[in-house]
Design a protein around this motif. Structure first.
Motif, PDB file in Angstrom:
ATOM      1  N   ASP B 183       0.837  -1.213   0.000  1.00  0.00           N
ATOM      2  CA  ASP B 183       0.000   0.000   0.000  1.00  0.00           C
ATOM      3  C   ASP B 183       0.860   1.247   0.000  1.00  0.00           C
ATOM      4  O   ASP B 183       0.590   2.206  -0.726  1.00  0.00           O
ATOM      5  CB  ASP B 183      -0.922   0.017   1.232  1.00  0.00           C
ATOM      6  N   ALA B 184       1.917   1.212   0.818  1.00  0.00           N
ATOM      7  CA  ALA B 184       2.821   2.360   0.841  1.00  0.00           C
ATOM      8  C   ALA B 184       3.468   2.524  -0.520  1.00  0.00           C
ATOM      9  O   ALA B 184       3.590   3.638  -1.027  1.00  0.00           O
ATOM     10  CB  ALA B 184       3.895   2.163   1.913  1.00  0.00           C
ATOM     11  N   ALA B 185       3.846   1.417  -1.149  1.00  0.00           N
ATOM     12  CA  ALA B 185       4.474   1.477  -2.467  1.00  0.00           C
ATOM     13  C   ALA B 185       3.547   2.161  -3.469  1.00  0.00           C
ATOM     14  O   ALA B 185       3.973   3.028  -4.225  1.00  0.00           O
ATOM     15  CB  ALA B 185       4.844   0.074  -2.944  1.00  0.00           C
ATOM     16  N   GLU B 186       2.279   1.786  -3.455  1.00  0.00           N
ATOM     17  CA  GLU B 186       1.322   2.417  -4.373  1.00  0.00           C
ATOM     18  C   GLU B 186       1.261   3.925  -4.140  1.00  0.00           C
ATOM     19  O   GLU B 186       1.223   4.697  -5.080  1.00  0.00           O
ATOM     20  CB  GLU B 186      -0.079   1.813  -4.164  1.00  0.00           C
ATOM     21  N   SER B 187       1.255   4.317  -2.859  1.00  0.00           N
ATOM     22  CA  SER B 187       1.135   5.741  -2.548  1.00  0.00           C
ATOM     23  C   SER B 187       2.391   6.507  -2.953  1.00  0.00           C
ATOM     24  O   SER B 187       2.373   7.726  -3.032  1.00  0.00           O
ATOM     25  CB  SER B 187       0.843   5.949  -1.067  1.00  0.00           C
ATOM     26  N   LEU B 188       3.498   5.791  -3.207  1.00  0.00           N
ATOM     27  CA  LEU B 188       4.717   6.453  -3.648  1.00  0.00           C
ATOM     28  C   LEU B 188       4.819   6.463  -5.170  1.00  0.00           C
ATOM     29  O   LEU B 188       5.884   6.709  -5.738  1.00  0.00           O
ATOM     30  CB  LEU B 188       5.946   5.760  -3.055  1.00  0.00           C
ATOM     31  N   GLY B 189       3.714   6.148  -5.830  1.00  0.00           N
ATOM     32  CA  GLY B 189       3.709   6.220  -7.283  1.00  0.00           C
ATOM     33  C   GLY B 189       4.254   4.974  -7.957  1.00  0.00           C
ATOM     34  O   GLY B 189       4.648   5.019  -9.114  1.00  0.00           O
ATOM     35  N   ILE B 190       4.300   3.862  -7.218  1.00  0.00           N
ATOM     36  CA  ILE B 190       4.823   2.630  -7.809  1.00  0.00           C
ATOM     37  C   ILE B 190       3.650   1.791  -8.317  1.00  0.00           C
ATOM     38  O   ILE B 190       2.750   1.449  -7.553  1.00  0.00           O
ATOM     39  CB  ILE B 190       5.639   1.830  -6.772  1.00  0.00           C
ATOM     40  N   ASP B 191       3.692   1.478  -9.612  1.00  0.00           N
ATOM     41  CA  ASP B 191       2.660   0.617 -10.184  1.00  0.00           C
ATOM     42  C   ASP B 191       2.987  -0.815  -9.758  1.00  0.00           C
ATOM     43  O   ASP B 191       3.751  -1.514 -10.422  1.00  0.00           O
ATOM     44  CB  ASP B 191       2.682   0.770 -11.709  1.00  0.00           C
TER      45      ASP B 191
END
Lengths: 241, 336
Positions: B183-191
């Motif tokens: 979830d954190a990865a997604e919020s950092l713009g990671i697809d």
């Protein structure tokens, strides 16, 4: 100039309307406070904005572009950064690596990403902790890491979800100072906060909700004297006087 | 000193077959190298990206069958399979990842387990294409083991270096972010979906190449060998866990240990029990020797329990701890 707008946002979880017809507009460069008692739907609004779950109804606009239903990572890419109320550090990575991973959203090479990360960490006052494993940071610095990471994605709009909760008075001053400095960089901020000292001192405007519905909106002074807001926080008895 | 260790080791490995011309040990080292490639692939997707795969045999078998079928049906040298094997494995990985990366954690692991079985059954049933259980036999290119040794060594080195390189880039940071918190990865713009696909395809490519080399080297494959759940998929996991999940050199160390343990059991503790049986003339020991040679899976189980209990980060991940335990006085020296 309106940077960001939420129009008639509705979110149902089963039969429960967590957010019911909430609308607000955020001007470029302002700090917009979002308040409400526990469970009133503030974090749900954030999760709808960053598309962690689909909205039931309504629309969200960023720079006149409809972003409803856009993928979470895309929303970060177009310039909306966010932090989590329950912090989500990349536990086994160092603080520096956490921020580098975020910086990659706008730059390609590791060299550039490292530069952006170092610059952001210096701005946010986390540089002295760069080699610490994120998991071992105390809560105050984990919250700061959340902000640093969101800042490293170079957002135009920053969503802060209770970044001041659980901080001691000194850390609180630091957090307020940091948020002000972020605003001074020209970044628009929407902040969810329970600590009234924070929200009342830094917000330009405040939007209050309860049970998923708007109860008041205005400058801090208006909102703090609003009958419905006092009622929501303290109960009917106090609202009389 | 520590920095030059891999280089020194590489030189030793290059010289090894020239100095010590024992076909048996060369054979074992070739297996180790093949496992280094498979283990590196598994470590990419499971160790660094956090998506535990129980289906590496699907990619390994696809690579092996690609090489075998090219040689069998078209008479093309099976060495072409080294290139096409990796690509075909990616062709399997792509649709699988596309669909199954919607699943998280244990559910993805189960899906990969199913992929393994699906591939095995297809290879068994599609007899006109694969000859089913009869398997595929090709003529080995070389009689000597030395060419295979160097090709396998090159594959192992390329695997380790490419993993090391990738982990230094944006991809590497993204893989680690996905492992730590999706979830954190997604919020950092990671697809996250896309980068999990990237990671899986790298893993599939390396594993497919290893499979193609296996075909070339062994000269014979059947579905039970190359799509084997416990001999390939589980072994790949063990190589990763024993060596060190999420470490660059972990799979190399893990491959060596696992092939050694496998061989240790297969030969009945290097003929220890057989010798004992002959020495004492005991029927019981003779039978025991026979069973022990089939007990390598049991041996793996015990090894994994020990590793997880005492070295949860694997041999490479817990190297300092391991050295500290084995050399107690060195630790004291450092303390004073």
């Amino acid at each position: 100039m309106i940077l960001f707008e939420v129009k008639n946002l509705v979110k149902h979880f089963g039969g429960l309307a967590a957010v019911n017809n909430v609308s607000f507009q955020v001007e470029k460069g302002e700090i917009f406070g979002l308040i409400g008692p526990n469970g009133s739907g503030k974090t749900t609004i954030f999760n709808c904005i960053s598309s962690y779950f689909p909205v039931t109804g309504g629309n969200i606009y960023f720079k006149d572009q409809k972003i409803t239903g856009m993928k979470t990572n895309k929303i970060c890419k177009i310039g909306i950064g966010r932090t989590f109320q329950v912090v989500k550090p990349l536990g086994r990575l160092s603080v520096l690596d956490n921020v580098i991973a975020a910086a990659f959203s706008k730059v390609q090479t590791k060299h550039e990403a490292r530069d952006v990360a170092m610059e952001t960490m210096e701005f946010c006052g986390l540089l002295h902790r760069k080699d610490v494993i994120a998991r071992s940071l105390p809560i105050g610095e984990r919250k700061r890491l959340e902000i640093t990471r969101a800042m490293a994605t170079r957002p135009e709009l920053l969503l802060l979800d209770e970044t001041a909760a659980g901080l001691n008075p000194t850390e609180l001053e630091g957090a307020i100072d940091l948020i002000k400095r972020i605003r001074d960089k020209g970044i628009t901020i929407i902040i969810v906060e329970h600590i009234m000292k924070v929200i009342m001192t830094i917000s330009d405007r405040i939007h209050a909700i309860n049970f998923g519905q708007t109860i008041a909106e205005g400058v801090p002074k208006e909102v703090s004297n609003n009958k419905a807001v006092i009622e929501a926080y303290l109960g009917e008895d106090y609202a009389q006087g | 000193m520590k920095k030059f260790m891999p280089l020194i080791l590489l030189i030793i490995l290059i010289i090894f077959p020239l100095v010590y011309q024992n076909a048996y040990y060369q054979h074992l080292m070739i297996l180790v190298f093949i496992w280094v490639a498979i283990g590196s692939g598994w470590n990419m997707i499971a160790g660094f990206t956090g998506q535990v795969s129980f289906g590496d045999a699907a990619f390994f078998g696809t690579g092996a069958y690609t090489a075998g079928l090219l040689a069998h049906h078209f008479g093309i040298s099976a060495w072409w399979g080294m290139a096409f094997g990796g690509i075909m494995a990616m062709a399997v990985a792509f649709p699988f990842g596309w669909i199954c990366f919607r699943l998280r954690g244990a559910y993805f692991a189960l899906a990969s387990l199913a992929l393994n079985e699906v591939c095995r059954h297809i290879a068994t049933i599609a007899e006109p294409l694969t000859q089913g259980m009869v398997g595929i036999l090709i003529m080995p290119t070389f009689v000597s083991k030395i060419p295979y040794y160097y090709i396998a060594l090159a594959l192992a080195v390329v695997s380790v270096i490419s993993v090391q390189f990738i982990m230094q880039t944006k991809w590497g940071y993204y893989f680690l972010s996905i492992r730590e918190d999706q979830d954190a990865a997604e919020s950092l713009g990671i697809d996250t979906h896309r980068y999990k696909m990237v990671s899986l395809n790298i893993a599939a490519f390396l594993t497919g190449m290893a499979g193609a080399l296996f075909m070339n080297y062994m000269g014979f494959i059947d579905p039970e060998v190359v799509f084997s759940l416990h001999d390939i998929s589980i072994m790949a996991i063990l190589v990763g866990i024993v060596g060190g999940v999420g470490t660059i050199y972990g799979p190399a160390v893990g491959a060596f240990v696992m092939v050694a343990v496998h061989e240790f059991f297969r030969t009945g503790f290097f003929g220890f029990f057989k010798g004992l049986a002959v020495l004492t003339g005991s029927d019981f020991l003779n039978i025991a020797a026979k069973y022990i040679s089939h007990a390598h899976v049991l041996g793996f189980g015990i090894l994994v329990v020990l590793v997880i209990l005492y070295l949860p980060n694997g041999i490479v991940g817990d190297w300092n701890k391991l050295v500290g335990k084995l050399v107690p006085f060195k630790k004291k020296e450092a303390a004073t």
